[in-house]
Design a protein around this motif. Structure first.
Motif, PDB file in Angstrom:
ATOM      1  N   LYS A  39      -6.569   5.177  -8.525  1.00 48.35           N
ATOM      2  CA  LYS A  39      -7.102   3.919  -9.036  1.00 48.35           C
ATOM      3  C   LYS A  39      -6.945   3.789 -10.546  1.00 48.35           C
ATOM      4  O   LYS A  39      -6.997   4.773 -11.285  1.00 48.35           O
ATOM      5  CB  LYS A  39      -8.581   3.794  -8.659  1.00 48.35           C
ATOM      6  CG  LYS A  39      -8.822   3.645  -7.163  1.00 48.35           C
ATOM      7  CD  LYS A  39     -10.292   3.407  -6.870  1.00 48.35           C
ATOM      8  CE  LYS A  39     -10.521   3.200  -5.373  1.00 48.35           C
ATOM      9  NZ  LYS A  39     -11.954   2.965  -5.063  1.00 48.35           N
ATOM     10  N   ALA A  63       0.841  -1.196   0.000  1.00 45.54           N
ATOM     11  CA  ALA A  63       0.000   0.000   0.000  1.00 45.54           C
ATOM     12  C   ALA A  63       0.877   1.247   0.000  1.00 45.54           C
ATOM     13  O   ALA A  63       1.905   1.305   0.676  1.00 45.54           O
ATOM     14  CB  ALA A  63      -0.908   0.000   1.227  1.00 45.54           C
ATOM     15  N   ARG A  94      -0.839   4.019  -4.982  1.00 46.95           N
ATOM     16  CA  ARG A  94      -1.953   3.100  -5.227  1.00 46.95           C
ATOM     17  C   ARG A  94      -3.300   3.726  -4.927  1.00 46.95           C
ATOM     18  O   ARG A  94      -4.336   3.167  -5.275  1.00 46.95           O
ATOM     19  CB  ARG A  94      -1.768   1.827  -4.397  1.00 46.95           C
ATOM     20  CG  ARG A  94      -0.735   0.874  -4.983  1.00 46.95           C
ATOM     21  CD  ARG A  94      -0.836  -0.494  -4.359  1.00 46.95           C
ATOM     22  NE  ARG A  94      -2.163  -1.044  -4.482  1.00 46.95           N
ATOM     23  CZ  ARG A  94      -2.674  -1.971  -3.657  1.00 46.95           C
ATOM     24  NH1 ARG A  94      -1.960  -2.434  -2.663  1.00 46.95           N
ATOM     25  NH2 ARG A  94      -3.895  -2.426  -3.833  1.00 46.95           N
ATOM     26  N   ASN A  95      -3.298   4.893  -4.268  1.00 52.04           N
ATOM     27  CA  ASN A  95      -4.565   5.585  -4.031  1.00 52.04           C
ATOM     28  C   ASN A  95      -5.176   6.104  -5.326  1.00 52.04           C
ATOM     29  O   ASN A  95      -6.369   6.394  -5.387  1.00 52.04           O
ATOM     30  CB  ASN A  95      -4.363   6.757  -3.056  1.00 52.04           C
ATOM     31  CG  ASN A  95      -4.022   6.280  -1.656  1.00 52.04           C
ATOM     32  OD1 ASN A  95      -4.334   5.152  -1.280  1.00 52.04           O
ATOM     33  ND2 ASN A  95      -3.381   7.135  -0.873  1.00 52.04           N
ATOM     34  N   ASN A 118       0.800   5.801  -1.350  1.00 58.53           N
ATOM     35  CA  ASN A 118       0.021   6.906  -1.895  1.00 58.53           C
ATOM     36  C   ASN A 118      -0.205   6.742  -3.391  1.00 58.53           C
ATOM     37  O   ASN A 118      -1.222   7.187  -3.928  1.00 58.53           O
ATOM     38  CB  ASN A 118       0.736   8.234  -1.626  1.00 58.53           C
ATOM     39  CG  ASN A 118       0.730   8.603  -0.163  1.00 58.53           C
ATOM     40  OD1 ASN A 118      -0.144   8.159   0.590  1.00 58.53           O
ATOM     41  ND2 ASN A 118       1.695   9.406   0.252  1.00 58.53           N
TER      42      ASN A 118
END
Length: 353
Positions: free
Chosen positions: A225, A218, A222-223, A220
């Motif tokens: 989309k 995880a 991967r935030n 930032n």
């Protein structure tokens, strides 16, 4: 298919004799371009321009050779050294300064290196090997990185009015290979896109990108989309349209049903009221492709793939030489002139005298 198989030369089915990896004694530094086929690569002349300007007795050698041309399909058939042999050579070669890596080795070579940068890990492919000195062990380490994302970033930044115009806005990737992965990283890391649409002829390639992304830790990045768009009807349900599109497919007309479907989706995005930048990563045989022409006709700011080629190579040279190439007066323009001339020569009509 039978006719294709039967036309192949028998030598194509045999293991070709290995040749020594070049390491000329008159040079102070030796770089390589590792992969195949490399018959049309502009990397060696691009880097030679840089070496000459810096007064370095260096050269980059393509490690791809033709070993069967008669009755082969597709001609000519080329091969590069096995990855284990290549890595063993550059690890022991005292004059080795760095290497470009292209298909089919971008993924395979990573497991043989000593370390990887964030770019290589996040993108899942390595297009550059550089050296790093380990002070604890007094060893030089082979480090893999990916400068394709830098090429994409700089091609966009150098040809748009502001570095912030894409922040908070969607991006779109057209394609599903290694270049698409580099574009996703660039959109997340530097362009500040709010989400990334992806369109491709092969749904399984999109699913592979999504699966790889879920497996990463995880962060930032991967935030932001990744949203697949599989059908033309999906466009009607989108709240926002992309401000930037990166096309990462060959310059070939769509033929199969899936290729035609993907092209129609892209055209749906291009004809939307929202316009922005269109980066056409394909530059062979000419940068101004069918898609670049289409995007320009619909009002998009077209950025040519030759720009990305230049900037990814400049970043490689910076890693290898320790010199900021941008700061060398006139050198970037020399590189651009070289690439422009080389492309013009490729597309110039042949005249029989």
């Amino acid at each position: 298919m039978a006719s294709i198989s039967s036309s192949r030369d028998a030598s194509q089915n045999e293991e070709p004799p290995e040749e020594p990896i070049p390491s000329p004694s008159h040079l102070d530094g030796i770089a390589y371009l590792y992969g195949h086929p490399l018959l049309n690569s502009l990397s060696p002349p691009l880097h030679q321009t840089i070496y000459n300007a810096l007064g370095l007795r260096w050269s980059q050698f393509p490690l791809s050779r033709v070993y069967a041309t008669s009755k082969t399909y597709p001609p000519p058939y080329t091969i590069s050294p096995p990855v284990q042999k290549f890595v063993r050579h550059i690890r022991d070669a005292p004059k080795f300064v760095g290497s470009s890596v292209t298909m089919p080795w971008k993924v395979k070579v990573m497991e043989h290196l000593d370390d990887l940068t964030e770019e290589a890990r996040q993108i899942g492919a390595c297009n550059t090997i550089f050296l790093r000195h380990d002070q604890k062990t007094n060893r030089r380490l082979l480090v893999g990185t990916n400068t394709d994302c830098i090429g994409i970033r700089e091609a966009v930044f150098q040809n748009t009015s502001s570095k912030d115009i894409f922040k908070g806005k969607p991006g779109l990737i057209f394609g599903g290979g290694g270049t698409a992965r580099a574009a996703i990283y660039a959109m997340r890391k530097w362009l500040g896109c709010s989400k990334i649409y992806i369109v491709n002829r092969d749904k399984s390639e999109i699913e592979a990108i999504l699966r790889e992304d879920r497996q990463r830790p995880a962060s930032n990045l991967r935030n932001v989309k990744i949203i697949p768009v599989y059908d033309l009807v999906d466009l009607a349900g989108l709240e926002e349209y992309p401000a930037i599109i990166v096309s990462a497919i060959p310059n070939l007309p769509p033929r199969s049903a899936d290729e035609i479907r993907a092209r129609r989706i892209l055209e749906g995005f291009l004809t939307s009221e929202s316009k922005g930048a269109f980066l056409e990563m394909c530059y062979h045989p000419r940068p101004w492709t069918e898609l670049a022409t289409l995007a320009s006709r619909f009002g998009w700011n077209v950025i040519l793939g030759s720009e990305a080629l230049i900037w990814q190579g400049v970043e490689q040279a910076k890693l290898w030489t320790g010199t900021d190439i941008v700061e060398v007066p006139g050198l970037i323009q020399q590189i651009k002139n070289l690439v422009e001339r080389a492309i013009e020569e490729r597309v110039a009509p042949k005249v029989n005298l």
